[in-house]
Design an enzyme around this catalytic site. Structure first.
Site, PDB file in Angstrom:
ATOM      1  N   GLU A 289     -20.312  51.044 -98.222  1.00 26.14           N
ATOM      2  CA  GLU A 289     -21.134  51.975 -97.456  1.00 26.14           C
ATOM      3  C   GLU A 289     -20.287  53.043 -96.762  1.00 26.14           C
ATOM      4  OE1 GLU A 289     -25.428  50.909 -95.532  1.00 26.14           O
ATOM      5  OE2 GLU A 289     -23.692  50.003 -94.587  1.00 26.14           O
ATOM      6  N   HIS A 310     -14.469  31.256-115.059  1.00 25.81           N
ATOM      7  CA  HIS A 310     -15.175  30.698-116.220  1.00 25.81           C
ATOM      8  C   HIS A 310     -16.385  31.551-116.592  1.00 25.81           C
ATOM      9  CE1 HIS A 310     -12.755  26.960-116.136  1.00 25.81           C
ATOM     10  NE2 HIS A 310     -12.560  27.390-114.890  1.00 25.81           N
ATOM     11  N   LYS A 424     -35.626  54.214 -99.114  1.00 27.58           N
ATOM     12  CA  LYS A 424     -36.609  54.024 -98.045  1.00 27.58           C
ATOM     13  C   LYS A 424     -37.710  55.073 -98.147  1.00 27.58           C
ATOM     14  CE  LYS A 424     -33.250  52.323 -94.684  1.00 27.58           C
ATOM     15  NZ  LYS A 424     -32.534  52.649 -93.444  1.00 27.58           N
TER      16      LYS A 424
HETATM   17  O1  PA5 Z   1     -23.898  49.921 -91.480  1.00 30.61           O
HETATM   18  C1  PA5 Z   1     -25.055  50.274 -91.274  1.00 30.61           C
HETATM   19  O2  PA5 Z   1     -25.326  51.077 -90.371  1.00 30.61           O
HETATM   20  C2  PA5 Z   1     -26.232  49.700 -92.032  1.00 30.61           C
HETATM   21  O3  PA5 Z   1     -25.868  48.975 -93.125  1.00 30.61           O
HETATM   22  C3  PA5 Z   1     -27.065  48.838 -91.112  1.00 30.61           C
HETATM   23  O4  PA5 Z   1     -26.273  47.790 -90.629  1.00 30.61           O
HETATM   24  C4  PA5 Z   1     -28.306  48.255 -91.792  1.00 30.61           C
HETATM   25  O5  PA5 Z   1     -28.990  49.242 -92.483  1.00 30.61           O
HETATM   26  C5  PA5 Z   1     -29.223  47.628 -90.744  1.00 30.61           C
HETATM   27  O6  PA5 Z   1     -29.610  48.588 -89.838  1.00 30.61           O
HETATM   28  P1  PA5 Z   1     -30.259  48.235 -88.442  1.00 30.61           P
HETATM   29  O7  PA5 Z   1     -29.319  47.381 -87.676  1.00 30.61           O
HETATM   30  O8  PA5 Z   1     -30.500  49.555 -87.801  1.00 30.61           O
HETATM   31  O9  PA5 Z   1     -31.557  47.479 -88.710  1.00 30.61           O
END
Ligand code: PA5
Length: 448
Positions: A289, A310, A424
């Site tokens: 990410e 394996h 989303k």
């Molecule tokens: O690193 C990030 O910001 C995202 O991966 C969030 O952790 C994830 O989308 C969850 O978001 P939130 O804590 O706002 O529900």
């Protein structure tokens, strides 16, 4: 206390990669300084840099009273969250729990998870399990608006209230979210839940050392002070090591970028203990990410070895040569199991009788590293003296620092994640969420 170790010798066997690595080292050091000065991309989200030193005794003691209450009153505690609001906890709890804890039973509440996907069967089965049982909820969402956890929370809250009444539910629901913004903040204020704050400048995937990770990890019975101490010691090392050649985070960031520049587009994190599976999941989110943007970035994959030798082992040994591996190794396991002698030796294993199982595992690791290197897959080795809270704390901070540096070397903003919005928008349009009318019309046309 020892520090985790990094060995990059098997990653620098190609002269061009070696040259690129050397060239990237001084830049990596500058990127490290930028993270401390706050003059690089995404500087609004650098709260994690000094986070380990900011976990105050007051916060720890407040968390402890919530932990005591949940452990005293609940048979199950459900940690609700996704991404950074889930994976850090899951990584620590899985790494440190007895592999059969749930079958052996114990005196702590069992930590369960929800809100990290939208599976109806999972939610049904969870609700069935919790019927008639005493349980508490830790609802975690930085934005406070994420669909997966919000949906799970709605269902679990309704069950808890129906089962125990509003007062018990109110006292056994904890919300961890933004100080002001988001639906979860307003819901928690309206309902009067105990809350903890995720600092504005700490992004989700960097939040494991905030109450996001600290509360559920402590509820599961693990030592969060040692976790924070490990991170603190690593933070100290990575700021005081100002020579690129000895700064582990700079080295790791530089070597993976050097490999990337020379055609290695996939990094595979390989562990030799199934307990570390979710550490790799946490790492995948942190790096994937943070770096996968602007059509750049290594793809992060993970394998559990020797299991996957394996299956995926064949591909790694002889498939397309665009990969390198990072081996995550544990020097000493917690328990000792000696392989017994067998008079008949029908299985032919007497040649390893008297050895620890881990010695066999270690030979498998060395053998794998050499075989893959011979097959054109360079590798890096990160080793932890033991698998415990302290060294996981070190590892978390090491990877966080490394991804910050690595993202800067790649010239992306490692602290945003604009790409996660696309699915989303489509999902909301398809579900006809108010405010998405235009997108709904467009997507319907596309699908017709
Ligand atoms: O690193 C990030 O910001 C995202 O991966 C969030 O952790 C994830 O989308 C969850 O978001 P939130 O804590 O706002 O529900």
């Amino acid at each position: 206390m020892e520090m985790i170790k990094l060995d990059i010798s098997n990653a620098l066997t190609n002269e061009k990669v070696k040259e690129a690595y050397k060239a990237l080292l001084p830049k990596g050091l500058e990127c490290n300084t930028s993270l401390h000065k706050g003059d690089g991309k995404g500087s609004d989200f650098l709260g994690w840099v000094n986070l380990p030193s900011e976990v105050s005794p007051e916060l720890l003691s407040d968390l402890q009273s919530t932990v005591d209450m949940l452990r005293r009153d609940c048979e199950f505690v459900v940690a609700i969250g996704i991404g950074g609001s889930y994976l850090g906890t899951k990584a620590v709890v899985e790494a440190l729990s007895d592999s059969f804890a749930q079958l052996k039973g114990g005196d702590t509440p069992t930590l369960l998870y929800a809100g990290n996907h939208i599976s109806e069967d999972y939610l049904y089965e969870l609700l069935e399990l919790l019927k008639g049982r005493k349980f508490g909820l830790i609802n975690i969402s930085k934005s406070g608006t994420t669909t997966e956890p919000a949906l799970a929370f709605r269902l679990l809250k309704a069950l808890l209230e129906a089962q125990e009444g509003k007062d018990f539910a109110r006292a056994h629901i904890v919300a961890i979210t933004d100080a002001q913004k988001g639906a979860l903040r307003s819901l928690a204020t309206t309902e009067g839940y105990k809350t903890y704050v995720i600092p504005d400048d700490v992004g989700g995937r960097f939040s494991v050392l905030t109450p996001v990770g600290l509360l559920p990890i402590a509820v599961a019975g693990f030592d969060i002070k040692a976790l924070v101490q490990g991170a603190l010691d690593m933070a100290h090392t990575l700021i005081t090591e100002t020579t690129a050649e000895v700064n582990l985070a700079v080295q790791y960031a530089a070597v993976r970028n050097a490999l990337y520049l020379h055609g290695k587009k996939i990094e595979i994190l390989a562990n030799f203990h199934p307990k570390m599976h979710f550490i790799a999941e946490w790492w995948k989110q942190l790096f994937g990410e943070s770096e996968g943007k602007e059509n750049k970035g290594l793809f992060n994959a993970a394998v559990d070895l020797t299991t996957d030798l394996h299956s995926m082992g064949q591909w790694i040994q002889e498939g397309e040569r665009n990969i390198f591996e990072t081996f995550l190794s544990i020097e000493t396991p917690r328990h000792k199991v000696i392989i017994p002698e067998d008079k008949a030796d029908l299985d032919g294993l007497n040649y390893i009788a008297g050895k620890r199982v881990d010695e066999v595992n270690k030979m498998a690791e060395i053998g794998t590293r050499l075989a893959h290197l011979d097959g054109g897959v360079p590798n890096i080795r990160i080793s932890l003296p033991e698998l415990n809270e302290y060294y996981i704390g070190q590892l978390f901070y090491f990877f966080e620092k490394a991804v910050g540096i690595s993202g800067y070397l790649l010239e992306v903003n490692p602290f945003d994640q604009p790409g996660v919005e696309a699915y989303k928008t489509n999902m909301f349009a398809l579900l006809e969420k108010p405010g998405y009318e235009e997108q709904t019309a467009e997507i319907k046309k596309r699908l017709s």
